[in-house]
Design an enzyme around this catalytic site. Structure first.
Site, PDB file in Angstrom:
ATOM      1  N   GLY A   9       0.639  -1.161   0.109  1.00 42.51           N
ATOM      2  CA  GLY A   9      -0.018  -0.020  -0.067  1.00 42.51           C
ATOM      3  C   GLY A   9       0.728   1.369   0.038  1.00 42.51           C
ATOM      4  O   GLY A   9       0.282   2.317   0.687  1.00 42.51           O
ATOM      5  N   ASN A  11       1.313   3.260  -2.456  1.00 40.13           N
ATOM      6  CA  ASN A  11       0.538   4.066  -3.477  1.00 40.13           C
ATOM      7  C   ASN A  11      -0.551   4.719  -2.520  1.00 40.13           C
ATOM      8  O   ASN A  11      -1.100   5.669  -2.602  1.00 40.13           O
ATOM      9  CB  ASN A  11       0.150   3.356  -4.654  1.00 40.13           C
ATOM     10  CG  ASN A  11       1.323   3.368  -5.873  1.00 40.13           C
ATOM     11  OD1 ASN A  11       1.459   4.590  -6.249  1.00 40.13           O
ATOM     12  ND2 ASN A  11       2.054   2.294  -5.852  1.00 40.13           N
ATOM     13  N   MET A  89      -4.933  -7.069  -6.624  1.00 39.74           N
ATOM     14  CA  MET A  89      -4.344  -7.866  -7.380  1.00 39.74           C
ATOM     15  C   MET A  89      -5.445  -8.976  -8.107  1.00 39.74           C
ATOM     16  O   MET A  89      -5.331  -9.973  -7.938  1.00 39.74           O
ATOM     17  CB  MET A  89      -3.275  -8.920  -6.655  1.00 39.74           C
ATOM     18  CG  MET A  89      -1.976  -7.934  -5.979  1.00 39.74           C
ATOM     19  SD  MET A  89      -1.017  -7.109  -7.441  1.00 39.74           S
ATOM     20  CE  MET A  89      -0.352  -8.574  -8.097  1.00 39.74           C
ATOM     21  N   LEU A  91      -8.465  -9.268 -11.176  1.00 41.53           N
ATOM     22  CA  LEU A  91      -9.364  -8.780 -12.162  1.00 41.53           C
ATOM     23  C   LEU A  91     -10.786  -8.366 -11.858  1.00 41.53           C
ATOM     24  O   LEU A  91     -11.265  -8.815 -11.246  1.00 41.53           O
ATOM     25  CB  LEU A  91      -9.392  -9.902 -13.551  1.00 41.53           C
ATOM     26  CG  LEU A  91      -8.037  -9.803 -14.162  1.00 41.53           C
ATOM     27  CD1 LEU A  91      -8.278 -11.311 -15.108  1.00 41.53           C
ATOM     28  CD2 LEU A  91      -7.599  -8.784 -14.894  1.00 41.53           C
ATOM     29  N   ASN A 106      -6.532   2.822 -12.443  1.00 46.96           N
ATOM     30  CA  ASN A 106      -5.555   1.966 -12.053  1.00 46.96           C
ATOM     31  C   ASN A 106      -4.084   2.494 -12.422  1.00 46.96           C
ATOM     32  O   ASN A 106      -3.956   3.269 -13.141  1.00 46.96           O
ATOM     33  CB  ASN A 106      -5.578   0.454 -12.955  1.00 46.96           C
ATOM     34  CG  ASN A 106      -4.679  -0.435 -12.225  1.00 46.96           C
ATOM     35  OD1 ASN A 106      -4.300  -0.511 -10.905  1.00 46.96           O
ATOM     36  ND2 ASN A 106      -3.853  -1.281 -13.129  1.00 46.96           N
ATOM     37  N   HIS A 108      -0.122   1.220 -13.305  1.00 46.90           N
ATOM     38  CA  HIS A 108       0.913  -0.147 -13.724  1.00 46.90           C
ATOM     39  C   HIS A 108       2.103   0.424 -13.676  1.00 46.90           C
ATOM     40  O   HIS A 108       2.406   1.536 -14.259  1.00 46.90           O
ATOM     41  CB  HIS A 108       0.099  -0.751 -14.915  1.00 46.90           C
ATOM     42  CG  HIS A 108       0.862  -1.814 -15.456  1.00 46.90           C
ATOM     43  ND1 HIS A 108       0.776  -2.940 -14.934  1.00 46.90           N
ATOM     44  CD2 HIS A 108       1.700  -1.916 -16.439  1.00 46.90           C
ATOM     45  CE1 HIS A 108       1.262  -4.059 -15.389  1.00 46.90           C
ATOM     46  NE2 HIS A 108       1.883  -3.394 -16.302  1.00 46.90           N
TER      47      HIS A 108
END
Ligand code: GRF
Length: 194
Positions: A9, A11, A89, A91, A106, A108
């Site tokens: 965490g 971010n 993590m 989909l 999101n 990446h």
């Protein structure tokens, strides 16, 4: 906003630091952490920051859709406008996408469309690229395929290991993500193809 996270965490912390105490440009409130891993360190960060936590155990549901129906109930209860994925993590299925399409972001750790999916930093090193980076994008049903909203370049250095490169990528994420989220939420960074 609700932040969704599954791991350490960092971010999440950068987002909370910016939106709780940052400059006025950070308009918006992080009012919920959704976590699918009750033991994840991000839960402790949320508790320390005073952000309410909704922990779920997806394995206890018969399907991913049923799990997301429960998450959706919580989001509606809390009147969440935006979903911000930060190391989440899993989909996302059409259950959340149909409710939050165009309102789910999101981050990446690569310059998409290069190196989607898991281990993006290792993928970049293995490929031998000189330049990689981070991407903020809208979430769609694919793996890191949604429309790109913001990117930041990170140079690969000659002696980089996965750890050293990941550290610089994380630092770039922590600057880019809060700024990009703030711009999107304020309507200053609009997805052009919506
Ligand atoms: C970040 O590298 C992000 O790009 C990816 O997952 C990682 C999460 O790291 N989606 P942290 O849990 O925020 O430290």
């Amino acid at each position: 906003m609700a932040v969704f996270a599954s791991g350490t965490g960092s971010n999440f912390q950068a987002l909370v630091d910016a939106f709780q105490a940052g400059p006025a440009q950070y308009e918006g409130d992080i009012v919920l952490l959704v976590c699918d891993k009750p033991q994840a360190y991000v839960v402790k960060r949320a508790e320390a920051a005073g952000v309410p936590v909704a922990c779920f155990t997806p394995k206890s549901y018969l399907s991913r859709e049923q799990y997301e129906e429960d998450v959706l109930l919580k989001l509606r209860e809390e009147r969440i406008d935006w979903i911000v994925l930060a190391g989440y993590m899993r989909l996302v299925t059409p259950v959340l996408l149909s409710a939050y399409g165009g309102r789910m972001l999101n981050i990446h750790p690569s310059l998409l469309p290069a190196f989607p999916g898991l281990n993006a930093v290792k993928q970049a090193l293995d490929y031998g690229v000189c330049v990689t980076g981070v991407t903020v994008h809208l979430v769609d049903e694919g793996v890191d395929t949604g429309q790109v909203l913001a990117q930041r370049v990170v140079l690969v250095e000659k002696n980089d290991t996965e750890e050293t490169l990941a550290a610089r990528i994380h630092a770039a994420e922590h600057e880019l993500y809060p700024a990009a989220v703030a711009d999107v939420v304020a309507g200053k960074l609009s997805p052009s193809r919506l």
